[in-house]
Enzyme design. Structure first.
Site, mmCIF file in Angstrom:
data_model
loop_
_atom_site.group_PDB
_atom_site.id
_atom_site.type_symbol
_atom_site.label_atom_id
_atom_site.label_comp_id
_atom_site.label_asym_id
_atom_site.label_seq_id
_atom_site.Cartn_x
_atom_site.Cartn_y
_atom_site.Cartn_z
ATOM 1 N N PRO A 2 0.806 -1.207 0.000
ATOM 2 C CA PRO A 2 0.000 0.000 0.000
ATOM 3 C C PRO A 2 0.851 1.275 0.000
ATOM 4 C CG PRO A 2 0.085 -0.920 2.188
ATOM 5 C CD PRO A 2 0.832 -1.878 1.300
ATOM 6 N N GLU A 3 0.283 2.356 -0.543
ATOM 7 C CA GLU A 3 0.950 3.650 -0.560
ATOM 8 C C GLU A 3 0.346 4.531 0.540
ATOM 9 O OE1 GLU A 3 1.261 5.186 -4.597
ATOM 10 O OE2 GLU A 3 1.175 3.157 -5.404
ATOM 11 N N HIS A 92 -1.086 -17.055 6.754
ATOM 12 C CA HIS A 92 -0.286 -15.837 6.652
ATOM 13 C C HIS A 92 -0.453 -14.892 7.838
ATOM 14 C CE1 HIS A 92 0.814 -17.152 2.693
ATOM 15 N NE2 HIS A 92 -0.443 -17.206 2.315
#
Length: 274
Positions: A2-3, A92
């Site tokens: 993500p940014e 995960h």
């Protein structure tokens, strides 16, 4: 991914879920995610209360009681979610913070690229945060931004991805902001005139503000802390739209590799400065 807009959205959605909660147990199933000693991290965090969550660039800063801060970088696919105990651990899920109310904060990371580091509050500069340039969402000074770009003997796409210049931008938003400012991605950063850098500055803040308003961009796997997708992908103008008509001139959008990153742009609208 993500940014910055995605990390800020995670911060905003996560804070009301965990603020004020006391950590009574920590489980670390993949110790390599921890920068430093994982056992010491676990012992130091246990018994602390989450007082706040801040963001710098793409980093989250979990402010704990006792003047401790967990610096978290999500990298490619890191995610946080709050669960009710007991819960079914997935492949995960790598870190679990159990709270007094029998909820738990889970850190999940498919690629295991994310990192967590515990520091004394006020010592965040000893982590990757210390290398960051201007935060892309702040009113950083235009003159200093111009000077930084003019010190970079590289193309503008690569310069904007350089987190030491301005922090928070990634591939998606750089393609978008260069299109909005009509700057070719191969333009030399040092050749951009002051007025064009000023426009770039303003468009970065405007674009990221809009992306945050819409909860970020979900292209692959990004979800916020509430498990919801972003909506800004519906407003993307060029990213991921190779061969589609430019929304301004109708010319087919091109895609090239710039320093190994896929880059979509309009060769007709975006001027190359060299």
């Amino acid at each position: 991914m993500p940014e910055l807009p995605e990390v800020e959205t995670v911060r905003r959605t996560l804070l009301p879920l965990v603020k004020g909660k006391k950590i009574i147990e920590v489980n670390i199933w993949y110790p390599n995610l921890i920068n430093g000693d994982a056992k010491a991290f676990k012992e130091a965090v246990t018994g602390k209360v989450i007082e706040d969550i801040n963001r710098t660039g793409k980093f989250l800063e979990f402010r704990l009681s006792g003047q401790l801060t967990i610096v978290s970088h999500l990298r490619m696919e890191g995610k946080y979610r709050l669960v009710q105990l007991p819960f079914e651990k997935t492949k995960h899920d790598h870190v679990e913070y159990i709270f007094e109310d029998q909820t738990a904060l889970i850190y999940n990371d498919v690629r295991k690229f994310g990192r967590l580091e515990l520091v004394q509050t006020g010592q965040e500069a000893t982590t990757g945060i210390g290398k960051l340039g201007f935060d892309a969402m702040c009113e950083f000074p235009k003159k200093a931004f111009y000077e930084k770009l003019h010190q970079k003997h590289k193309n503008i796409k690569t310069a904007l991805l350089d987190q030491t210049v301005v922090s928070g931008l990634g591939n998606i938003y750089v393609d978008e902001v260069l299109f909005l400012t009509k700057i070719h991605p191969l333009s030399l950063a040092s050749k951009l005139p002051q007025d064009k850098v000023d426009e770039l500055h303003d468009q970065i803040i405007k674009l990221l503000s809009r992306a945050i308003e819409l909860g970020g961009t979900t292209v692959h796997s990004y979800l916020n802390a509430a498990g919801k997708m972003g909506q800004f992908q519906k407003e993307l103008l060029v990213y991921g739209k190779k061969d589609q008509p430019c929304p301004v001139c109708g010319h087919a959008l091109d895609k090239i590799k710039v320093n190994g990153r896929g880059t979509t742009f309009c060769a007709n609208c975006q001027k190359e400065y060299k």
